[in-house]
Design a protein around this motif. Sequence first.
Motif, PDB file in Angstrom:
ATOM      1  N   GLN A  28       0.893  -1.262   0.115  1.00  0.00           N
ATOM      2  CA  GLN A  28       0.086  -0.076   0.037  1.00  0.00           C
ATOM      3  C   GLN A  28       0.828   1.304   0.065  1.00  0.00           C
ATOM      4  N   LYS A  29       1.856   1.290   0.875  1.00  0.00           N
ATOM      5  CA  LYS A  29       3.130   2.233   0.839  1.00  0.00           C
ATOM      6  C   LYS A  29       3.416   2.589  -0.530  1.00  0.00           C
ATOM      7  N   GLU A  30       3.790   1.629  -1.285  1.00  0.00           N
ATOM      8  CA  GLU A  30       4.271   1.735  -2.681  1.00  0.00           C
ATOM      9  C   GLU A  30       3.513   2.195  -3.559  1.00  0.00           C
ATOM     10  N   HIS A  31       2.325   1.945  -3.227  1.00  0.00           N
ATOM     11  CA  HIS A  31       1.140   2.403  -4.293  1.00  0.00           C
ATOM     12  C   HIS A  31       0.841   3.505  -4.090  1.00  0.00           C
ATOM     13  N   ILE A  32       0.620   4.101  -2.964  1.00  0.00           N
ATOM     14  CA  ILE A  32       0.310   5.554  -2.702  1.00  0.00           C
ATOM     15  C   ILE A  32       1.679   6.331  -2.978  1.00  0.00           C
ATOM     16  N   LYS A  33       2.757   6.123  -2.693  1.00  0.00           N
ATOM     17  CA  LYS A  33       3.968   6.736  -3.332  1.00  0.00           C
ATOM     18  C   LYS A  33       4.129   6.867  -4.853  1.00  0.00           C
ATOM     19  N   SER A  34       3.586   5.743  -5.518  1.00  0.00           N
ATOM     20  CA  SER A  34       3.584   5.828  -6.962  1.00  0.00           C
ATOM     21  C   SER A  34       2.659   6.920  -7.504  1.00  0.00           C
ATOM     22  N   LEU A  35       1.362   6.683  -6.757  1.00  0.00           N
ATOM     23  CA  LEU A  35       0.299   7.631  -7.322  1.00  0.00           C
ATOM     24  C   LEU A  35       0.710   9.074  -6.975  1.00  0.00           C
ATOM     25  N   ALA A  36       1.283   9.414  -5.755  1.00  0.00           N
ATOM     26  CA  ALA A  36       1.832  10.644  -5.601  1.00  0.00           C
ATOM     27  C   ALA A  36       2.962  11.259  -6.571  1.00  0.00           C
ATOM     28  N   GLY A  37       3.671  10.150  -6.906  1.00  0.00           N
ATOM     29  CA  GLY A  37       4.823  10.439  -7.870  1.00  0.00           C
ATOM     30  C   GLY A  37       4.175  10.853  -9.109  1.00  0.00           C
ATOM     31  N   GLN A  38       3.273  10.238  -9.648  1.00  0.00           N
ATOM     32  CA  GLN A  38       2.615  10.431 -10.938  1.00  0.00           C
ATOM     33  C   GLN A  38       1.833  11.749 -10.874  1.00  0.00           C
ATOM     34  N   CYS A  39       1.428  12.300  -9.731  1.00  0.00           N
ATOM     35  CA  CYS A  39       1.108  13.553  -9.912  1.00  0.00           C
ATOM     36  C   CYS A  39       1.921  14.781  -9.463  1.00  0.00           C
ATOM     37  N   GLY A  40       3.362  14.234  -9.427  1.00  0.00           N
ATOM     38  CA  GLY A  40       4.198  15.402  -8.917  1.00  0.00           C
ATOM     39  C   GLY A  40       4.181  15.877  -7.610  1.00  0.00           C
ATOM     40  N   MET A  41       3.624  15.050  -6.801  1.00  0.00           N
ATOM     41  CA  MET A  41       3.238  15.506  -5.397  1.00  0.00           C
ATOM     42  C   MET A  41       4.002  14.528  -4.264  1.00  0.00           C
ATOM     43  N   THR A  42       4.365  15.175  -3.187  1.00  0.00           N
ATOM     44  CA  THR A  42       4.787  14.428  -2.162  1.00  0.00           C
ATOM     45  C   THR A  42       3.574  13.359  -1.540  1.00  0.00           C
ATOM     46  N   VAL A  43       4.133  12.439  -0.687  1.00  0.00           N
ATOM     47  CA  VAL A  43       2.996  11.706  -0.178  1.00  0.00           C
ATOM     48  C   VAL A  43       2.021  12.361   0.788  1.00  0.00           C
ATOM     49  N   SER A  44       2.504  13.319   1.523  1.00  0.00           N
ATOM     50  CA  SER A  44       1.755  14.233   2.412  1.00  0.00           C
ATOM     51  C   SER A  44       1.052  15.051   1.737  1.00  0.00           C
ATOM     52  N   ASP A  45       1.249  15.725   0.555  1.00  0.00           N
ATOM     53  CA  ASP A  45       0.435  16.466  -0.196  1.00  0.00           C
ATOM     54  C   ASP A  45      -0.723  15.686  -0.663  1.00  0.00           C
ATOM     55  N   TYR A  46      -0.330  14.656  -1.632  1.00  0.00           N
ATOM     56  CA  TYR A  46      -1.155  13.646  -1.888  1.00  0.00           C
ATOM     57  C   TYR A  46      -2.353  13.246  -0.978  1.00  0.00           C
ATOM     58  N   ILE A  47      -1.776  12.605   0.245  1.00  0.00           N
ATOM     59  CA  ILE A  47      -2.925  12.014   1.165  1.00  0.00           C
ATOM     60  C   ILE A  47      -3.731  13.393   1.776  1.00  0.00           C
ATOM     61  N   LEU A  48      -3.221  14.473   1.705  1.00  0.00           N
ATOM     62  CA  LEU A  48      -4.053  15.590   2.210  1.00  0.00           C
ATOM     63  C   LEU A  48      -4.826  15.899   1.212  1.00  0.00           C
ATOM     64  N   SER A  49      -4.690  16.153   0.069  1.00  0.00           N
ATOM     65  CA  SER A  49      -5.409  16.640  -1.139  1.00  0.00           C
ATOM     66  C   SER A  49      -6.627  15.522  -1.208  1.00  0.00           C
ATOM     67  N   ARG A  50      -6.249  14.029  -1.050  1.00  0.00           N
ATOM     68  CA  ARG A  50      -7.279  13.141  -1.201  1.00  0.00           C
ATOM     69  C   ARG A  50      -8.396  13.305   0.203  1.00  0.00           C
ATOM     70  N   ALA A  51      -7.693  13.788   1.029  1.00  0.00           N
ATOM     71  CA  ALA A  51      -8.611  13.821   2.440  1.00  0.00           C
ATOM     72  C   ALA A  51      -9.775  15.090   1.996  1.00  0.00           C
ATOM     73  N   TYR A  52      -9.361  16.093   1.334  1.00  0.00           N
ATOM     74  CA  TYR A  52     -10.271  17.176   1.200  1.00  0.00           C
ATOM     75  C   TYR A  52     -11.050  16.686  -0.190  1.00  0.00           C
ATOM     76  N   ASN A  53     -10.938  15.600  -0.657  1.00  0.00           N
ATOM     77  CA  ASN A  53     -11.703  15.129  -1.644  1.00  0.00           C
ATOM     78  C   ASN A  53     -11.239  15.733  -2.934  1.00  0.00           C
ATOM     79  N   PHE A  54     -10.145  15.891  -3.305  1.00  0.00           N
ATOM     80  CA  PHE A  54      -9.493  16.714  -4.421  1.00  0.00           C
ATOM     81  C   PHE A  54      -8.844  15.332  -5.136  1.00  0.00           C
ATOM     82  N   LYS A  55      -9.299  15.306  -6.331  1.00  0.00           N
ATOM     83  CA  LYS A  55      -8.740  14.073  -7.194  1.00  0.00           C
ATOM     84  C   LYS A  55      -7.380  14.643  -7.995  1.00  0.00           C
TER      85      LYS A  55
END
Length: 98
Positions: A28-55
């Motif tokens: 799961q960690k690698e999957h999340i890191k991969s998704l964040a990387g594809q978007c040019g974001m850090t894992v922290s920024d990616y998770i926070l944006s998803r928490a606010y329902n931003f895709k």
Amino acid sequence: MKEDIENTSDSLKETRNVFIGAKVTPTQKEHIKSLAGQCGMTVSDYILSRAYNFKPKARLTKEEAALLQNLDDCRSDLVKYISALHGMSTKQRMVMFN
């Protein structure tokens, strides 16, 4: 409520200094890191944006960016050809295409 939280955060220029953790599997960690990387974001920024329902959207790969540039070049060439054709007389166009 969401807007209130975002507006408060923006208006106070708060720094993110509080940690929230979640246990995940290594996969799961690698999957999340991969998704964040594809978007040019850090894992922290990616998770926070998803928490606010931003895709966030994935960025273009190098190959996709090259194809897009090629498409743009083709469009530019078409515009130049059209402009050149409009500058010709009907007789010149007939000679060119016959």
